[in-house]
Design an enzyme around this catalytic site. Structure first.
Site, PDB file in Angstrom:
ATOM      1  N   TRP A 334      44.414  30.812  43.351  1.00 45.32           N
ATOM      2  CA  TRP A 334      43.185  29.629  44.634  1.00 45.32           C
ATOM      3  C   TRP A 334      41.978  29.629  43.955  1.00 45.32           C
ATOM      4  O   TRP A 334      41.871  28.518  44.763  1.00 45.32           O
ATOM      5  CB  TRP A 334      42.375  31.089  45.837  1.00 45.32           C
ATOM      6  N   ASP A 335      41.234  30.014  42.825  1.00 46.77           N
ATOM      7  CA  ASP A 335      40.002  29.144  42.319  1.00 46.77           C
ATOM      8  C   ASP A 335      40.894  27.912  42.179  1.00 46.77           C
ATOM      9  O   ASP A 335      39.739  27.281  41.782  1.00 46.77           O
ATOM     10  CB  ASP A 335      39.591  30.353  41.764  1.00 46.77           C
ATOM     11  N   GLU A 464      38.777  41.740  47.067  1.00 52.01           N
ATOM     12  CA  GLU A 464      40.126  42.944  46.716  1.00 52.01           C
ATOM     13  C   GLU A 464      39.525  44.328  46.893  1.00 52.01           C
ATOM     14  O   GLU A 464      40.444  45.208  46.093  1.00 52.01           O
ATOM     15  CB  GLU A 464      40.628  42.187  45.587  1.00 52.01           C
ATOM     16  N   LYS A 562      33.899  43.380  46.107  1.00 51.16           N
ATOM     17  CA  LYS A 562      34.464  42.997  45.081  1.00 51.16           C
ATOM     18  C   LYS A 562      33.693  41.897  45.015  1.00 51.16           C
ATOM     19  O   LYS A 562      32.479  41.160  43.993  1.00 51.16           O
ATOM     20  CB  LYS A 562      35.280  42.749  44.980  1.00 51.16           C
ATOM     21  N   GLN A 563      33.457  41.195  45.648  1.00 49.27           N
ATOM     22  CA  GLN A 563      32.930  39.622  45.849  1.00 49.27           C
ATOM     23  C   GLN A 563      32.893  39.030  46.801  1.00 49.27           C
ATOM     24  O   GLN A 563      32.628  39.445  48.371  1.00 49.27           O
ATOM     25  CB  GLN A 563      33.986  38.820  45.155  1.00 49.27           C
TER      26      GLN A 563
END
Lengths: 730, 730
Positions: A334-335, A464, A562-563
């Site tokens: 997706w990035d 995630e 995670k982010q």
């Protein structure tokens, strides 16, 4: 409190020679992550830098992969059965060079000149210096040019050479006993899938063709000497390397023709073309930080490596690591859409359009994927792929990330906003928008128990570390945006009827957003704040990234991200949150985020800028910008982090300068950034080139060539055309 | 509405000859699921019935397995890297029989006499009938006895034969192209792991030894002719087959000695021992349904097959399919503890104790597993195993099922209640209780946001269609029970201090139980009633079981249960729910349950009985009892469903008759069951044998041999000792 990222500084940047040049000196052990960092490419061919063992993977071709079976001990219905594995190809980029009859040793130095993206290696032995200059031609699809120079008096030979694909002709090798399994690296195949079809050598040339049995790809490559001369006591030997790849054998036949044309053109002319290409590239993309050459270098490096990695043919896109390493099997995630695409939409729109065309070409495969996942209508894009089909074997952190559909829609929306080029909608773009939006109606519903709020259960958001949750804030917000766009464009294109458009708009309007009353923030998902906090006090630094040290379930059970996830929503859709909410969310989620993904820093940076928190924004921006240059995450050797590179630019433009498009108006709203009082960048907007100079919270905007575009700075509309004049200072 | 199970009836039961005998007639295609159904065994050796192709897996040894690597395309920290794969062994149970010089064809009929668990096959050809009588000795670990009888006048030979392990000496075969992957069947290995060590044949005997390389198991087997005579014109040839398995080669050496002893004892004496063993077994286990021979047969069949499958040596337990088929790799799951163990605790306590000893022997491996899953203290038992280590490769429906720990504690508690044998606690039983209970303190916590309720997040309950949920009702209730027991026994055994015991009791007392206000029922988990209902109207019968037709995430996203989950809590802990709640829960969850697991029916049956709903109880009971006999789920060929067999008995005793232990008192509280006015069974309780005759809601309880035990019927305590007298009629 969450995990603080290490402080990154532009004061000392590894390998920074000047604002345009990266340079490394020393023998391999000192070179560190040089092989990935000094990668060059042209969006099709990627060639890693020097410093690795002979036979290590070095050359990759975008879009060329083998289909490999995915093994499951316990499989289930709908699981992906094969993965696209991008494999390093035969190396036709490395002439055989010997000194006094012996092969030369490793390079003692390497430079990458970003002005033209030309790489220069130096091999020094017994006082003799051999210089290897190399570039991958941006103007010619499959060409790599190499010039070897050495003193006339030295006993040096330089000959065309092609080495077989790594691992071919034998086992590709198994990971060492006791090695920590790192899911971020491609799995090692027991047997190489390469089949040698043809090998030929002749004086001054070498060539080979190999095939990949299951995917059917054929790869032909060749190297030829195309020139040799002596100037001022130094010999120059020029080589051209050519790559062709196709599933159609006939498509390879023109390789000799391509090589002959290159020979006729000659190294110097090809180098001049390369210089022209990048001169144009920098004229529409460059950034400047007066008095801060290292910051300039970092953002230029990001733009250059993105340009050298991204596919421009509409048949390929950009993998998480481009063509710079083994990471993630070479897959596109997706990035590509959410991080990289916007960079090109606002600098090189043709590249952005090509990226979208690649997505559109995957629509049928996405429909297949939706069926496999149990949705009877619509299309669900694969979480990771090269050829278009889902290649993820771990659905909790893969296919459960339905937000991929909204991310692609966001990319399309960004492209439309930046370019106004609505023809992309006709070429199945609107169909992609509608088919992907239908998925939300398939998996979500109006929950009577929540005042008919539209809920989306059992998905995974960008984080995630919180898999299979209900009502992920990011997903729901992005889905609402997606549904509104699809309803509007779907109706306009007569792809849907009023009833379906109404369903979409009603779902968007009623979208449920989880909210935490205690903290007065939107919650990452329904249960996020119901989980126990991660025990940060008991987690030593060496236990990061958590994914390498804890069972997924142990991570899922805790409140740890995670982010950026809710924060990413803040970065992309600041208008969805009032100002005090932005700051509360930023601080709340900073305390639970470990930044084990390199996608995190730029989202935090941009969100911090939106919250007016310039110091925090600057900190995260430096992390994004130096992720690879300083190897902050210790795995740049797996390949450059394309999303971090892209995020370092979008943070500057969309975060610091507050750029966004409101209807037909290009808006800026700069935020004060400590240590970055002045900076400049340039933007492509609706066919015009817009130069922006920011100083503190003021911006000077100029439009080249007298083009007429609407500009707003700090909320104030400006007369148009506005050419080279200061527009506003606040 | 949920999915209704097919109506099952005792009126016509396949293969029912009489209340003690199962019989099948006809050639293989007509025999259907006969190979599994006519399995015989002794808890170590299992031999499937006739009707399959030559070379198909036929003989299994409990506890003998190979260690096979588990392949992951994307692995993660803590994932199991190897699985215990139970493999069919060499077949030393099938003499070579020929008629007129030709091998005989398939059996034309087979009977299984449950009185002694002797199987008789008939082979008829050209008017000649050959009869093969066979049993696996319950009295002698590794012995299988076979008698072949045929007319003296016929040209028949019968010779000892040992055939190699299936698949050895070549590829074990791959699944057919396009086959539906069924995760319930063992994976097929590309290459057989068997290594042939020794093969010998001599007149009248054959033997071989094979080994499994990675697990180190050696399997020696032999067949010898041990008698031959002619009686009334028919020849009888007797064979003994012996199996030994060990990781220690020396332990195999006594096989010849064992065979010689068998030969000396002779077939008839060994058969008499077998008859004695089962005479005792039935005296302590039998059931009776006057006038309903098929129901009697079904429950006897269940008891007999459980006895023939369960390990009795403390080093093995009982796999989901015993030694009767390939299903689930031969792994032992929670149903060994929760479904099978209680049957033996109340009929053959020595077997129950052996099962617990096997669990206790796995305590160190369970500690390892807890560490792998991220818990710093305590022990977490593997979801599936043979040797003791976790063998599940799919954690959402495997290791996430933390309830396994509470299930084992429940088994131990049941054993203590049934036997009063507290010595099991000394032999590390208390340590197991405490170590497994500690896991709840590791993964759960007092949530301030829920009034300090003790919450357990991100686990999977028994319902594998609702994976990775927060506060699974069953898990939380069972954990509370587990914590209280561990606190009490851990303190008593001085394994924990008062502070830890206090933590355990406080967690149990504060255990959070999710409740649905709208439906006024306890919710299966926090979010169960937040999910969209499963679209039953759009699901055709051929789409069941759902797991073979839908992606896991498509299932997780909907409100649908594979099997009893909240209802299982109701079955096991009726005291936790007031009477009207029981009925509401039963009806609520019946509407969302598809019974894709054969563990479901008996739980629903028992819960229905607890709710006083006799008709519903009877329906589900018949499904449990006929699961294998009528092959209701179409996969009995993978092996018999041990949990369904066990559940058919526990439903009768604990559901219909309402048996439970309250302190030192054995209580009964029968429920009116339509169509089952009278039934009898016998129970072992605290060293006494208790005979129970139920008629309607009245029960007559007698205690053999004048033993003194406390009995309560319908809430009324009875004088003790109570011998052979009616105790109460309500």
């Amino acid at each position: 409190m969450g995990r603080s990222l290490p402080e990154a500084s532009f004061d000392v940047v590894p390998f920074a020679r000047d604002a345009w040049c990266l340079a490394a000196e020393g023998q391999p052990p000192q070179l560190g992550h040089v092989p990935a960092l000094f990668s060059i490419g042209n969006g099709f061919v990627g060639v890693r830098g020097p410093g690795e063992a002979a036979g290590a993977p070095r050359v990759y071709l975008n879009g060329v992969y083998e289909r490999v079976p995915i093994a499951y001990h316990e499989a289930a219905h709908g699981f992906a059965r094969e993965s696209d594995l991008r494999l390093a190809v035969a190396d036709a980029t490395r002439p055989a060079i010997s000194l006094d009859g012996q092969p030369t040793g490793p390079a003692s130095g390497v430079e990458l000149d970003l002005r033209r993206c030309v790489r220069t290696e130096r091999v020094t032995s017994g006082g003799i210096e051999i210089v290897i200059e190399q570039f991958v031609s941006m103007a010619h699809d499959g060409l790599v040019l190499t010039r070897v120079a050495f003193p006339e008096a030295a006993d040096v030979t330089a000959m065309a050479l092609v080495t077989p694909p790594p691992g071919s002709g034998g086992a590709a090798g198994a990971p060492p006993e006791g090695a920590v399994y790192d899911p971020r690296v491609a799995p090692v195949m027991a047997d190489s899938p390469w089949v040698e079809l043809q090998v030929s050598t002749a004086p001054g040339s070498a060539a080979r063709t190999d095939s990949l049995d299951k995917s059917g790809f054929l790869v032909a490559c060749a190297m030829q000497e195309i020139g040799r001369r002596t100037i001022d006591g130094r010999v120059q030997v020029d080589f051209v390397s050519g790559y062709r790849a196709s599933r159609d054998r006939g498509a390879l036949d023109n390789l000799p023709e391509i090589l002959r044309a290159a020979r006729e053109q000659g190294y110097d002319a090809l180098l001049a073309e390369q210089a022209d290409w990048f001169a144009h590239f920098w004229s529409v993309s460059d950034v400047a930080f007066p008095g801060q050459p290292n910051a300039e270098l970092a953002i230029r490096y990001a733009l250059a490596e993105l340009a050298m990695a991204v596919g421009r043919d509409g048949k390929t896109s950009i993998g998480a690591k481009g063509q710079t390493g083994e990471g993630y099997e070479g897959h596109v995630f997706w990035d590509a859409d959410l991080y990289v695409m916007p960079v090109f939409a606002f600098t090189n729109p043709a590249i952005a359009r090509a990226m979208l065309e690649w997505r559109i070409s995957g629509l049928d495969a996405a429909r297949d994927n939706a069926r496999a996942m149990g949705q009877m209508r619509g299309a669900l894009y694969p979480w990771r792929t090269i050829g278009g089909h889902e290649c993820s074997s771990f659905f909790p952190a893969g296919p459960a990330q339905y937000h991929i559909n909204a991310d692609i829609a966001y990319a399309l929306e960004t492209y439309l906003a930046a370019t106004g080029d609505r023809s992309i909608l006709d070429g199945h773009g609107a169909e992609m928008l509608v088919e992907t939006a239908r998925i939300w109606l398939e998996i979500g519903f109006h929950d009577a128990g929540r005042d008919d709020g539209f809920v989306i259960n059992r998905v995974t958001g960008p984080d995630e570390y919180s898999a299979i949750v209900n009502n992920n804030l990011y997903t729901n917000l992005m889905a609402a945006r997606h549904l509104r766009l699809a309803a509007r464009e779907g109706l306009a294109a007569r792809l849907i009827d009023a009833a379906e458009a109404d369903r979409m708009v009603r779902a968007a309007d009623a979208m449920f957003l989880p909210f935490d009353e205690e903290r007065q923030v939107y919650a990452q998902d329904d249960a996020y704040f119901r989980l126990a906090p991660w025990p940060f006090d008991e987690t030593p630094p060496q236990s990061y990234p958590l994914l390498l040290h804890f069972h997924p379930l142990a991570i899922y059970r805790r409140r740890v991200s995670k982010q950026a996830d809710a924060v990413l929503a803040l970065a992309l859709m600041p208008e969805a949150f009032v100002a005090p909410m932005r700051q509360r969310m930023l601080e709340t989620y900073e305390a639970t985020t470990v930044h084990d993904s390199t996608l995190s820093a730029s989202a935090f940076a941009t969100a911090a800028a939106h919250a007016g928190d310039g110091a925090r924004a600057a900190h995260y921006w430096r992390v994004a910008a130096l992720t690879d240059l300083a190897d902050l995450f210790g795995n740049t050797d797996h390949g450059l982090h394309m999303a971090a590179l892209a995020g370092s630019w979008t943070t500057l433009v969309m975060g610091f300068a507050g750029m966004r498009v409101d209807g037909d108006v290009l808006c800026f709203d700069p935020v004060e950034i400590p240590g970055l009082s002045d900076y400049r960048f340039t933007i492509a907007f609706r066919g015009a080139q817009v130069d922006v100079a920011v100083s503190g919270r003021s911006a000077t905007v100029s439009v080249r060539d007298g083009r007429s575009v609407r500009i707003r700075v700090g909320g104030e509309d400006l007369a148009s055309p506005a050419q080279a004049q200061p527009l506003r200072a606040i």
